[in-house]
Write a protein that holds these residues in place. Structure first.
Motif, short mmCIF file in Angstrom:
data_model
loop_
_atom_site.label_atom_id
_atom_site.label_comp_id
_atom_site.label_asym_id
_atom_site.label_seq_id
_atom_site.Cartn_x
_atom_site.Cartn_y
_atom_site.Cartn_z
N VAL A 34 32.39 29.27 -16.26
CA VAL A 34 31.40 29.87 -17.16
C VAL A 34 30.10 30.10 -16.40
CG1 VAL A 34 30.08 29.60 -19.28
CG2 VAL A 34 32.44 28.78 -19.16
N GLY A 35 29.49 31.22 -16.67
CA GLY A 35 28.24 31.53 -16.00
C GLY A 35 27.19 32.04 -16.96
N TRP A 36 25.94 31.84 -16.56
CA TRP A 36 24.81 32.45 -17.27
C TRP A 36 24.26 33.57 -16.39
CZ3 TRP A 36 23.09 31.85 -22.12
CH2 TRP A 36 23.55 30.73 -22.84
N PHE A 37 24.05 34.71 -17.01
CA PHE A 37 23.52 35.89 -16.35
C PHE A 37 22.26 36.33 -17.10
CE2 PHE A 37 27.22 36.95 -13.66
CZ PHE A 37 28.14 36.06 -14.20
N ARG A 38 21.46 37.12 -16.44
CA ARG A 38 20.30 37.67 -17.12
C ARG A 38 20.03 39.08 -16.64
NH1 ARG A 38 15.37 33.99 -14.52
NH2 ARG A 38 15.35 34.95 -12.43
N GLN A 39 19.41 39.86 -17.51
CA GLN A 39 19.07 41.23 -17.17
C GLN A 39 17.69 41.55 -17.71
OE1 GLN A 39 21.95 44.23 -18.34
NE2 GLN A 39 21.19 45.62 -16.77
N ALA A 40 16.78 41.84 -16.80
CA ALA A 40 15.43 42.24 -17.17
C ALA A 40 15.38 43.76 -17.25
CB ALA A 40 14.44 41.72 -16.14
N PRO A 41 14.42 44.31 -18.00
CA PRO A 41 14.31 45.76 -18.11
C PRO A 41 14.21 46.44 -16.74
CG PRO A 41 12.90 44.70 -19.71
CD PRO A 41 13.42 43.61 -18.82
N GLY A 42 15.05 47.43 -16.53
CA GLY A 42 15.01 48.18 -15.29
C GLY A 42 15.67 47.51 -14.11
N LYS A 43 16.29 46.35 -14.34
CA LYS A 43 16.93 45.62 -13.25
C LYS A 43 18.41 45.43 -13.55
CE LYS A 43 12.87 43.07 -11.65
NZ LYS A 43 12.34 41.72 -11.27
N GLU A 44 19.15 45.15 -12.49
CA GLU A 44 20.58 44.87 -12.64
C GLU A 44 20.79 43.46 -13.21
OE1 GLU A 44 22.65 47.62 -9.17
OE2 GLU A 44 22.62 45.45 -8.97
N ARG A 45 21.92 43.30 -13.85
CA ARG A 45 22.28 41.98 -14.34
C ARG A 45 22.56 41.07 -13.15
NH1 ARG A 45 26.64 41.55 -19.11
NH2 ARG A 45 25.11 43.02 -19.91
N GLU A 46 22.03 39.84 -13.18
CA GLU A 46 22.23 38.91 -12.08
C GLU A 46 22.81 37.59 -12.60
OE1 GLU A 46 18.84 37.18 -10.12
OE2 GLU A 46 17.57 37.36 -11.91
N GLY A 47 23.69 37.02 -11.81
CA GLY A 47 24.22 35.70 -12.11
C GLY A 47 23.24 34.64 -11.66
N ILE A 48 22.86 33.74 -12.56
CA ILE A 48 21.86 32.75 -12.19
C ILE A 48 22.40 31.33 -12.14
CG2 ILE A 48 19.87 34.12 -12.94
CD1 ILE A 48 19.89 32.47 -15.55
N ALA A 49 23.45 31.04 -12.89
CA ALA A 49 24.00 29.68 -12.88
C ALA A 49 25.45 29.73 -13.33
CB ALA A 49 23.19 28.75 -13.78
N CYS A 50 26.32 29.11 -12.58
CA CYS A 50 27.74 29.09 -12.91
C CYS A 50 28.28 27.67 -12.74
CB CYS A 50 28.51 30.06 -12.02
SG CYS A 50 28.03 31.79 -12.28
#
Length: 126
Positions: A34-50
């Motif tokens: 399981v992972g947590w991802f985030r996406q800020a406006p104008g940016k690509e989705r990034e994996g931050i913690a798995c």
């Protein structure tokens, strides 16, 4: 329908904390990385913690290392993300995702998953 549902997002001041939770519906997370991802406006989705199926292995993006902690409870069928020392640049929509048969490193890098949640907004602002 198999679902992941995130909760716990909101507005917090810089330096504050939030705890996100990801709950699985109609399937068990036991066998999924399981992972947590985030996406800020104008940016690509990034994996931050798995986190691995057992919870013994974790992987963090450099941007959150030392501030965020991922954990899981297979008994509760949930995966949490404790976020401390939040910064304005942490503002994004946060998603949880689950993937079968992968590693924590590949999960966070590939951004591919078998199941995705709908996302929860985190805003860090004074």
């Amino acid at each position: 329908q198999l679902q992941l549902v995130e909760s716990g997002g909101g507005l917090v001041q810089p330096g504050g904390s939030l705890r996100l939770s990801c709950a699985a519906s109609r399937f068990t997370l036991d066998y999924y990385v399981v992972g947590w991802f985030r996406q800020a406006p104008g940016k690509e989705r990034e994996g931050i913690a798995c986190i691995s199926t057992s919870g013994e292995s974790t992987n963090y993006a450099d941007s959150v290392k030392g501030r965020f902690t991922i954990s899981r409870s297979n008994a509760k069928n949930t995966v949490d993300l404790q976020m401390n020392s939040l910064k304005p640049e942490d503002t994004a929509v946060y998603y949880c995702a689950a993937k079968f048969g992968t590693t924590v490193q590949d999960m966070c890098i590939s951004r591919g998953a078998d199941h995705w949640g709908q996302g929860t907004q985190v805003t860090v602002s004074s």
